[in-house]
Design a protein around this motif. Structure first.
Motif, mmCIF file in Angstrom:
data_model
loop_
_atom_site.group_PDB
_atom_site.id
_atom_site.type_symbol
_atom_site.label_atom_id
_atom_site.label_comp_id
_atom_site.label_asym_id
_atom_site.label_seq_id
_atom_site.Cartn_x
_atom_site.Cartn_y
_atom_site.Cartn_z
ATOM 1 N N TRP A 125 0.804 -1.164 0.020
ATOM 2 C CA TRP A 125 -0.135 -0.052 -0.090
ATOM 3 C C TRP A 125 0.832 1.266 0.066
ATOM 4 O O TRP A 125 0.514 2.119 -0.773
ATOM 5 C CB TRP A 125 -1.011 -0.140 1.284
ATOM 6 C CG TRP A 125 -1.782 1.190 1.554
ATOM 7 C CD1 TRP A 125 -2.815 1.670 0.873
ATOM 8 C CD2 TRP A 125 -1.382 2.200 2.472
ATOM 9 N NE1 TRP A 125 -3.130 2.875 1.243
ATOM 10 C CE2 TRP A 125 -2.334 3.243 2.152
ATOM 11 C CE3 TRP A 125 -0.331 2.452 3.099
ATOM 12 C CZ2 TRP A 125 -2.329 4.470 3.052
ATOM 13 C CZ3 TRP A 125 -0.326 3.596 4.254
ATOM 14 C CH2 TRP A 125 -1.217 4.452 4.124
ATOM 15 N N PRO A 132 -6.524 -1.713 -2.184
ATOM 16 C CA PRO A 132 -6.848 -2.854 -1.658
ATOM 17 C C PRO A 132 -7.195 -3.834 -2.606
ATOM 18 O O PRO A 132 -6.729 -5.427 -2.526
ATOM 19 C CB PRO A 132 -8.065 -2.462 -0.750
ATOM 20 C CG PRO A 132 -7.753 -1.168 -0.118
ATOM 21 C CD PRO A 132 -7.182 -0.403 -1.419
ATOM 22 N N ARG A 133 -7.791 -3.486 -3.784
ATOM 23 C CA ARG A 133 -8.020 -4.591 -4.730
ATOM 24 C C ARG A 133 -6.778 -5.077 -5.421
ATOM 25 O O ARG A 133 -6.681 -6.488 -5.843
ATOM 26 C CB ARG A 133 -8.844 -4.075 -6.034
ATOM 27 C CG ARG A 133 -9.212 -4.841 -7.139
ATOM 28 C CD ARG A 133 -10.292 -4.080 -8.205
ATOM 29 N NE ARG A 133 -9.497 -2.812 -8.675
ATOM 30 C CZ ARG A 133 -8.419 -2.724 -9.653
ATOM 31 N NH1 ARG A 133 -8.152 -3.944 -10.329
ATOM 32 N NH2 ARG A 133 -8.044 -1.493 -10.142
ATOM 33 N N PRO A 143 -10.513 -8.187 -1.300
ATOM 34 C CA PRO A 143 -10.186 -6.932 -0.916
ATOM 35 C C PRO A 143 -10.861 -6.524 0.274
ATOM 36 O O PRO A 143 -10.066 -5.374 0.872
ATOM 37 C CB PRO A 143 -11.113 -6.216 -2.118
ATOM 38 C CG PRO A 143 -10.998 -7.194 -3.246
ATOM 39 C CD PRO A 143 -11.132 -8.568 -2.676
ATOM 40 N N ASN A 144 -11.834 -7.028 0.903
ATOM 41 C CA ASN A 144 -12.314 -6.428 2.041
ATOM 42 C C ASN A 144 -11.487 -6.969 3.106
ATOM 43 O O ASN A 144 -11.147 -6.020 4.163
ATOM 44 C CB ASN A 144 -13.686 -7.044 2.466
ATOM 45 C CG ASN A 144 -14.406 -6.874 3.586
ATOM 46 O OD1 ASN A 144 -14.423 -5.554 3.822
ATOM 47 N ND2 ASN A 144 -14.822 -7.520 4.474
ATOM 48 N N SER A 147 -8.540 -4.345 3.167
ATOM 49 C CA SER A 147 -8.839 -3.242 3.699
ATOM 50 C C SER A 147 -8.806 -3.203 5.439
ATOM 51 O O SER A 147 -8.357 -2.441 5.959
ATOM 52 C CB SER A 147 -10.253 -2.866 3.397
ATOM 53 O OG SER A 147 -10.217 -2.455 1.961
ATOM 54 N N HIS A 151 -6.077 -1.427 7.734
ATOM 55 C CA HIS A 151 -6.567 -0.441 8.533
ATOM 56 C C HIS A 151 -5.952 -0.664 10.129
ATOM 57 O O HIS A 151 -5.442 0.202 10.745
ATOM 58 C CB HIS A 151 -8.096 -0.400 8.836
ATOM 59 C CG HIS A 151 -8.799 0.379 9.845
ATOM 60 N ND1 HIS A 151 -8.760 1.911 9.719
ATOM 61 C CD2 HIS A 151 -9.295 0.119 10.964
ATOM 62 C CE1 HIS A 151 -9.171 2.270 10.947
ATOM 63 N NE2 HIS A 151 -9.622 1.182 11.720
#
Length: 180
Positions: A125, A132-133, A143-144, A147, A151
């Motif tokens: 990142w 994220p994808r 992707p979720n 993320s 975070h």
């Protein structure tokens, strides 16, 4: 035609993949791992997403190529680990890894507290600029999940580095004349 597609791919990804590897491997290994990556890209040229499109879209091609480079780097690390174990057995000595660069010691120390996958997600990142994808494509996560992990990792790093998330970079609090 195959050679032309490969040359176009190399022109697009060689620099970013090399920078990706420089951040993750010993300088002596970067060229070898990059060569292995290019060999895999040649062998799997038909599998590269978005390669048939003209012009090539880096957002489609780079995450897949980073994933290939990540696998080649893992192979190189395993081979290096086997070589080191053999040397240790032969010489009956141990070798320590070099310390991180002094000017970024706090950051490297904070990154070292993260798990391997979370550290890789943060580096993809921050240093490779992947969303994220794209990170999901490199790591094989959703992707979720990326993320959420990103975070949590950023929050952990901010706490370890003693920074507050509610203050923007370069902003000073409480100065006269700074209120709007």
């Amino acid at each position: 035609m195959r050679e032309a597609r490969f040359e176009a791919l190399v022109r697009l990804v060689a620099g970013p993949v090399q920078r990706y590897l420089v951040r993750r491997a010993d300088r002596d290994a970067v060229d070898d791992v990059l060569a292995d990556t290019m060999l895999v890209l040649w062998r799997r040229l038909d599998d590269v997403p978005g390669l048939g499109d003209s012009p090539l879209d880096p957002d489609e091609v780079l995450p897949w190529c980073y994933g290939v480079a990540r696998g080649c780097l893992a192979n190189a690390r395993r081979a290096e680990g086997r070589r080191l174990r053999l040397v240790e057995r032969l010489a009956r000595t141990t070798y320590a890894l070099p310390p991180p660069a002094a000017d970024h010691a706090a950051l490297h120390e904070a990154l070292g507290t993260l798990g391997e996958l979370d550290r890789e997600i943060v580096m993809l990142w921050a240093w490779e600029g992947l969303p994220p994808r794209g990170i999901a494509e490199v790591t094989g996560l959703t992707p979720n999940a990326v993320s959420i992990r990103l975070h949590r990792a950023k929050k952990s790093l901010a706490a370890r580095l003693g920074r507050k998330n509610d203050v923007g970079a370069g902003q000073e609090q409480g100065k006269e004349g700074s209120e709007l």
